[in-house]
Scaffold this active site. Structure first.
Site, PDB file in Angstrom:
ATOM      1  N   GLU A  52      11.984   2.939  -8.397  1.00 13.03           N
ATOM      2  CA  GLU A  52      10.935   2.392  -7.536  1.00 13.03           C
ATOM      3  C   GLU A  52      10.582   3.489  -6.548  1.00 13.03           C
ATOM      4  O   GLU A  52      11.411   3.895  -5.734  1.00 13.03           O
ATOM      5  CB  GLU A  52      11.376   1.133  -6.786  1.00 13.03           C
ATOM      6  CG  GLU A  52      10.201   0.560  -5.981  1.00 13.03           C
ATOM      7  CD  GLU A  52      10.574  -0.507  -4.967  1.00 13.03           C
ATOM      8  OE1 GLU A  52       9.655  -1.035  -4.326  1.00 13.03           O
ATOM      9  OE2 GLU A  52      11.781  -0.799  -4.802  1.00 13.03           O
ATOM     10  N   ASP A  77      12.710   7.042  -1.514  1.00 15.41           N
ATOM     11  CA  ASP A  77      11.879   7.024  -0.308  1.00 15.41           C
ATOM     12  C   ASP A  77      12.372   8.115   0.633  1.00 15.41           C
ATOM     13  O   ASP A  77      13.554   8.455   0.620  1.00 15.41           O
ATOM     14  CB  ASP A  77      11.950   5.660   0.389  1.00 15.41           C
ATOM     15  CG  ASP A  77      10.692   5.341   1.202  1.00 15.41           C
ATOM     16  OD1 ASP A  77      10.385   6.118   2.127  1.00 15.41           O
ATOM     17  OD2 ASP A  77      10.017   4.339   0.905  1.00 15.41           O
ATOM     18  N   ASP A 126       0.807   3.311   0.121  1.00 17.71           N
ATOM     19  CA  ASP A 126      -0.326   3.600   0.994  1.00 17.71           C
ATOM     20  C   ASP A 126      -1.483   4.065   0.105  1.00 17.71           C
ATOM     21  O   ASP A 126      -1.339   5.040  -0.630  1.00 17.71           O
ATOM     22  CB  ASP A 126       0.058   4.714   1.978  1.00 17.71           C
ATOM     23  CG  ASP A 126      -1.016   4.973   3.028  1.00 17.71           C
ATOM     24  OD1 ASP A 126      -2.213   4.731   2.741  1.00 17.71           O
ATOM     25  OD2 ASP A 126      -0.673   5.442   4.121  1.00 17.71           O
ATOM     26  N   LYS A 130      -9.022   7.760   2.450  1.00 20.18           N
ATOM     27  CA  LYS A 130      -9.900   8.897   2.762  1.00 20.18           C
ATOM     28  C   LYS A 130      -9.830   9.948   1.659  1.00 20.18           C
ATOM     29  O   LYS A 130      -8.755  10.246   1.138  1.00 20.18           O
ATOM     30  CB  LYS A 130      -9.513   9.510   4.102  1.00 20.18           C
ATOM     31  CG  LYS A 130      -9.810   8.602   5.295  1.00 20.18           C
ATOM     32  CD  LYS A 130      -9.474   9.290   6.596  1.00 20.18           C
ATOM     33  CE  LYS A 130      -9.796   8.384   7.782  1.00 20.18           C
ATOM     34  NZ  LYS A 130      -9.440   9.030   9.075  1.00 20.18           N
ATOM     35  N   ASP A 162      -1.730  -4.507  -2.960  1.00 22.83           N
ATOM     36  CA  ASP A 162      -2.695  -5.422  -2.349  1.00 22.83           C
ATOM     37  C   ASP A 162      -4.028  -4.715  -2.115  1.00 22.83           C
ATOM     38  O   ASP A 162      -4.974  -5.317  -1.615  1.00 22.83           O
ATOM     39  CB  ASP A 162      -2.164  -5.932  -1.009  1.00 22.83           C
ATOM     40  CG  ASP A 162      -1.986  -4.796  -0.012  1.00 22.83           C
ATOM     41  OD1 ASP A 162      -1.259  -3.834  -0.327  1.00 22.83           O
ATOM     42  OD2 ASP A 162      -2.585  -4.849   1.077  1.00 22.83           O
TER      43      ASP A 162
END
Length: 224
Positions: A52, A77, A126, A130, A162
């Site tokens: 993940e 992460d 994220d 931009k 999402d």
């Protein structure tokens, strides 16, 4: 989160047997000891390895591991204070098929060898909307090449988000590259055929999105 709390979590991570925290130099200047050896030296079995990426608190990593004891799961992460929760839960529950590695995702090829990974999950990344942030999107063309280099030939990719933007961007890129899209839906909770692994696990933030009526999207694909 207060700085004292963060420091406490960092110290605990150093003691957790399921947390690996190599420095950038350790990965890029030398051959990382576990690269190509995760099954033999860490998990001590030949079960499939599932990643993940950007695992946050590790909720998805831990729950997938609970539901699939015949697979090994590694959360990746750079923010160790976040995945501390997942690492601690796995230790408290005696889960031997869970690990966390603190590193940047762009270094993933230094951590895993060719064809060492069976599946990759990217959950709520994220979207980097931009244009100048395109290089940081976890499904951009360069990242897809990195994933291909560590995945088995039939390895699966999962993107759950999402962000309608991230969903559309990724679908467009995959179609443009002629990749194999196995499943895609813009609102998985309204589709009775959505895979159970997608609708059966909800992160803390995902529950908040759903309470606000925000649709959750999902794509499953293979990289040729």
């Amino acid at each position: 989160m207060g700085s004292k709390n963060k420091l406490k979590r960092f110290r605990e991570n150093e003691q957790f047997e399921n947390v690996i925290q190599p420095s950038r130099e350790e990965l890029t200047e030398n051959e990382f000891a576990l690269k190509g050896n995760w099954s033999k030296d860490f998990f001590k079995n030949n079960n499939p390895i599932v990643l993940e990426l950007g695992c946050g608190k590790g909720e998805y990593t831990v729950e997938l591991a609970r539901q699939n004891p015949d697979k090994n799961f590694i959360g990746v992460d750079i923010k160790g204070a976040r995945f501390w929760r997942g690492a601690k839960t796995a230790i408290e529950e005696g889960m031997k098929n869970v690990a966390f590695i603190r590193t940047q995702i762009e270094l993933i090829e230094y951590v895993f060898a060719s064809a060492e990974v069976s599946e990759i999950w990217i959950t709520f990344p994220d979207p980097q909307i931009k244009y100048k942030r395109t290089k940081h999107r976890l499904t951009n063309a360069e990242f897809l090449i990195r994933y291909k280099n560590i995945l088995k030939v039939d390895g699966l990719m999962h993107l759950k988000t999402d962000s309608e933007f991230m969903h559309g961007y990724t679908l467009g890129l995959l179609h443009g590259q002629g990749q194999e899209i196995l499943y895609a839906h813009h609102d998985i909770y309204s589709n009775e055929y959505s895979p159970k692994a997608v609708t059966g696990i909800q992160t803390f933030y995902e529950k908040q999105y759903l309470e606000k009526g925000k649709p959750i999207t999902y794509i499953q694909f293979r990289i040729k």
